[in-house]
Write an enzyme that holds these catalytic residues in place. Structure first.
Site, PDB file in Angstrom:
ATOM      1  N   CYS A 129       0.837  -1.208   0.000  1.00  0.00           N
ATOM      2  CA  CYS A 129       0.000   0.000   0.000  1.00  0.00           C
ATOM      3  C   CYS A 129       0.866   1.250   0.000  1.00  0.00           C
ATOM      4  O   CYS A 129       1.511   1.564   1.004  1.00  0.00           O
ATOM      5  CB  CYS A 129      -0.907  -0.072   1.229  1.00  0.00           C
ATOM      6  SG  CYS A 129      -1.847   1.423   1.538  1.00  0.00           S
ATOM      7  N   CYS A 132      -0.234   3.958   2.444  1.00  0.00           N
ATOM      8  CA  CYS A 132       0.119   3.619   3.837  1.00  0.00           C
ATOM      9  C   CYS A 132       1.612   3.838   4.100  1.00  0.00           C
ATOM     10  O   CYS A 132       1.994   4.413   5.110  1.00  0.00           O
ATOM     11  CB  CYS A 132      -0.194   2.161   4.145  1.00  0.00           C
ATOM     12  SG  CYS A 132      -1.833   1.639   3.655  1.00  0.00           S
ATOM     13  N   ASP A 133       2.452   3.352   3.198  1.00  0.00           N
ATOM     14  CA  ASP A 133       3.884   3.234   3.520  1.00  0.00           C
ATOM     15  C   ASP A 133       4.803   4.095   2.653  1.00  0.00           C
ATOM     16  O   ASP A 133       6.014   4.113   2.884  1.00  0.00           O
ATOM     17  CB  ASP A 133       4.315   1.758   3.387  1.00  0.00           C
ATOM     18  CG  ASP A 133       3.561   0.861   4.357  1.00  0.00           C
ATOM     19  OD1 ASP A 133       3.086   1.385   5.387  1.00  0.00           O
ATOM     20  OD2 ASP A 133       3.439  -0.348   4.089  1.00  0.00           O
TER      21      ASP A 133
HETATM   22  C1  LIG Z   1       0.752  -4.614   5.456  1.00  0.00           C
HETATM   23  C2  LIG Z   1      -0.405  -3.633   5.461  1.00  0.00           C
HETATM   24  C3  LIG Z   1      -0.205  -2.354   5.907  1.00  0.00           C
HETATM   25  C4  LIG Z   1      -1.250  -1.446   5.931  1.00  0.00           C
HETATM   26  N1  LIG Z   1      -1.015  -0.205   6.413  1.00  0.00           N
HETATM   27  C5  LIG Z   1      -2.029   0.673   6.503  1.00  0.00           C
HETATM   28  C6  LIG Z   1      -1.815   1.963   7.069  1.00  0.00           C
HETATM   29  O1  LIG Z   1      -0.703   2.318   7.465  1.00  0.00           O
HETATM   30  N2  LIG Z   1      -2.883   2.800   7.133  1.00  0.00           N
HETATM   31  C7  LIG Z   1      -4.134   2.453   6.690  1.00  0.00           C
HETATM   32  O2  LIG Z   1      -5.059   3.257   6.802  1.00  0.00           O
HETATM   33  N3  LIG Z   1      -4.357   1.228   6.147  1.00  0.00           N
HETATM   34  C8  LIG Z   1      -3.342   0.344   6.050  1.00  0.00           C
HETATM   35  N4  LIG Z   1      -3.553  -0.889   5.487  1.00  0.00           N
HETATM   36  C9  LIG Z   1      -4.911  -1.210   5.000  1.00  0.00           C
HETATM   37  C10 LIG Z   1      -5.822  -1.571   6.190  1.00  0.00           C
HETATM   38  O3  LIG Z   1      -5.172  -2.552   6.964  1.00  0.00           O
HETATM   39  C11 LIG Z   1      -7.167  -2.077   5.721  1.00  0.00           C
HETATM   40  O4  LIG Z   1      -7.788  -1.126   4.887  1.00  0.00           O
HETATM   41  C12 LIG Z   1      -8.098  -2.360   6.902  1.00  0.00           C
HETATM   42  O5  LIG Z   1      -7.434  -3.091   7.886  1.00  0.00           O
HETATM   43  C13 LIG Z   1      -9.342  -3.107   6.439  1.00  0.00           C
HETATM   44  O6  LIG Z   1     -10.056  -3.531   7.550  1.00  0.00           O
HETATM   45  P1  LIG Z   1     -11.279  -4.553   7.380  1.00  0.00           P
HETATM   46  O7  LIG Z   1     -11.808  -4.768   8.760  1.00  0.00           O
HETATM   47  O8  LIG Z   1     -12.201  -4.089   6.346  1.00  0.00           O
HETATM   48  O9  LIG Z   1     -10.659  -5.894   6.789  1.00  0.00           O
HETATM   49  P2  LIG Z   1      -9.529  -6.895   7.322  1.00  0.00           P
HETATM   50  O10 LIG Z   1      -8.495  -6.214   8.104  1.00  0.00           O
HETATM   51  O11 LIG Z   1      -9.121  -7.664   6.107  1.00  0.00           O
HETATM   52  O12 LIG Z   1     -10.325  -7.862   8.330  1.00  0.00           O
HETATM   53  C14 LIG Z   1     -11.234  -8.816   7.867  1.00  0.00           C
HETATM   54  C15 LIG Z   1     -11.251  -9.969   8.853  1.00  0.00           C
HETATM   55  O13 LIG Z   1     -12.281 -10.878   8.481  1.00  0.00           O
HETATM   56  C16 LIG Z   1     -11.833 -12.197   8.708  1.00  0.00           C
HETATM   57  N5  LIG Z   1     -12.638 -13.103   7.875  1.00  0.00           N
HETATM   58  C17 LIG Z   1     -12.649 -13.160   6.509  1.00  0.00           C
HETATM   59  N6  LIG Z   1     -13.561 -14.079   6.107  1.00  0.00           N
HETATM   60  C18 LIG Z   1     -14.111 -14.614   7.228  1.00  0.00           C
HETATM   61  C19 LIG Z   1     -15.087 -15.625   7.459  1.00  0.00           C
HETATM   62  N7  LIG Z   1     -15.697 -16.240   6.444  1.00  0.00           N
HETATM   63  N8  LIG Z   1     -15.402 -15.950   8.735  1.00  0.00           N
HETATM   64  C20 LIG Z   1     -14.793 -15.309   9.774  1.00  0.00           C
HETATM   65  N9  LIG Z   1     -13.859 -14.351   9.615  1.00  0.00           N
HETATM   66  C21 LIG Z   1     -13.523 -13.994   8.360  1.00  0.00           C
HETATM   67  C22 LIG Z   1     -10.366 -12.159   8.301  1.00  0.00           C
HETATM   68  O14 LIG Z   1      -9.652 -13.220   8.888  1.00  0.00           O
HETATM   69  C23 LIG Z   1      -9.949 -10.781   8.834  1.00  0.00           C
HETATM   70  O15 LIG Z   1      -9.433 -10.863  10.150  1.00  0.00           O
HETATM   71  C24 LIG Z   1      -2.539  -1.830   5.454  1.00  0.00           C
HETATM   72  C25 LIG Z   1      -2.739  -3.117   4.980  1.00  0.00           C
HETATM   73  C26 LIG Z   1      -1.700  -4.033   4.986  1.00  0.00           C
HETATM   74  C27 LIG Z   1      -1.931  -5.447   4.498  1.00  0.00           C
END
Ligand SMILES: Cc1cc2nc3c(=O)[nH]c(=O)nc-3n(C[C@H](O)[C@H](O)[C@H](O)COP(=O)(O)OP(=O)(O)OC[C@H]3O[C@@H](n4cnc5c(N)ncnc54)[C@H](O)[C@@H]3O)c2cc1C
Length: 303
Positions: A129, A132-133
């Site tokens: 990203c 992000c980085d």
């Molecule tokens: C390495 C990295 C660095 C990042 N750095 C930044 C940053 O500095 N700043 C920023 O704003 N954003 C950053 N991001 C992006 C940010 O992390 C995401 O936009 C945000 O975390 C999304 O959150 P979410 O809850 O939508 O999804 P996710 O974090 O993907 O969480 C979804 C969860 O659902 C669970 N899940 C999926 N399917 C199922 C199922 N069928 N049953 C039960 N559980 C399930 C998964 O295991 C997961 O834990 C980064 C992303 C990455 C990968």
């Protein structure tokens, strides 16, 4: 377990939805299949979440999870395989358990397509990203790998921050919009390395060395960079619920800012939703909208 609101996925979106629903007096169950906190637990340094100058992804998600637990939110570690409609709402069929809820929030996020050759450097020179980085590489040389809209856009974003950007693509044709391509061709800071794949990556004193193999049998090459941005695409995690909620071509759940899906009583939040910006703040924003919408839905049903 029976609850008012079941939330699938305990990432930032799911945990925020849980906090809002619990504070509205609803019983809430979070169901998480892997890691509480989701994707951000992979990031050692977050610098764009308001209120924290710098925090690790793990610390941030621990704080949010503690807040949810203090409000009485329950956690089940299991994978939701299917959502079935019932008379009073929905049944969530999991790998080892099953739960009944009046409303459901799907917050299953996404996975990034990984580059195996660079996987061991994730979080230490390999990022997914640029927003992000990118700032961590200000004034340095970086590479982006990929040939789609995201890869080209990431390269353009990084060119504004970094000294030089290599865009590594295995072909010569790109899957990006014309306007984005025009900006790419006009940007002198981006050097395109076409017909190349990354064979391996190694640590050097000053950063990383990428070893590139030519896909057309031409000469292999090496480039020195401070960091590599992998933009090979996303894998949304919403397939199992597609029939109920409707998915776009890329597999993201079709829903607007209100987080309503086509099935009343099922809401979605975070990176699994079709949208332009996938960040912590937008995941939290969706969580608030979806959590409150789920509460309103339950209250309306009662009346
Ligand atoms: C390495 C990295 C660095 C990042 N750095 C930044 C940053 O500095 N700043 C920023 O704003 N954003 C950053 N991001 C992006 C940010 O992390 C995401 O936009 C945000 O975390 C999304 O959150 P979410 O809850 O939508 O999804 P996710 O974090 O993907 O969480 C979804 C969860 O659902 C669970 N899940 C999926 N399917 C199922 C199922 N069928 N049953 C039960 N559980 C399930 C998964 O295991 C997961 O834990 C980064 C992303 C990455 C990968």
């Amino acid at each position: 377990m029976n609850c008012d609101v079941a939330i699938i996925g305990a990432g930032i979106a799911g945990m925020t939805a849980a906090i809002y629903a619990a504070r509205a007096g609803k019983s809430v169950l979070l169901i998480e299949k892997e890691t509480v906190g989701g994707q951000i637990t992979l990031s050692p340094r977050v610098e764009n979440y308001p209120g924290f100058g710098e925090i690790s992804g793990l610390d941030l998600s621990d704080k949010i999870f503690a807040q949810a637990l203090n409000l009485g939110v329950g956690l089940e570690v299991d994978e939701v395989k299917k959502i079935e409609k019932t008379e009073g709402g929905f049944r969530l069929v999991c790998g080892y358990s099953s739960h009944e809820a009046k409303a459901v929030v799907i917050a299953t996020g996404l996975k990034h397509r990984r580059l195996e050759a660079a996987a061991r450097f994730e979080g230490e020179g390999v990022s997914y990203c640029a927003v992000c980085d990118g700032m961590f590489y200000k004034g340095k040389t970086v590479a982006v790998v990929g040939g789609g809209n995201t890869a080209v856009s990431e390269a353009l974003y990084l060119a504004d921050i970094c000294e030089k950007v290599y865009l590594i693509h295995r072909r010569t044709g790109y899957r990006a919009e014309k306007a984005v391509m025009d900006r790419l061709y006009a940007n002198a800071k981006i050097e395109r390395l076409e017909n190349k794949v990354i064979g391996s990556m190694e640590d050097t004193d000053g950063g990383k060395l990428l070893h590139l193999n030519d896909t057309q049998g031409g000469e292999d090459a090496s480039v020195a960079v401070a960091g590599l941005f992998v933009a090979l695409g996303h894998i949304p995690q919403a397939d199992a619920f597609g029939e109920l909620v409707g998915l776009d071509e890329a597999g993201f759940i079709k829903a607007g800012e209100d987080c309503l899906t086509r099935t009343p009583g099922i809401f979605c939040a975070g990176d699994c939703r079709e949208k332009a910006v996938r960040q912590l703040t937008t995941a939290a924003s969706d969580g608030a909208s979806a959590g409150l919408a789920a509460c309103r839905y339950i209250d309306d049903m009662r009346e």
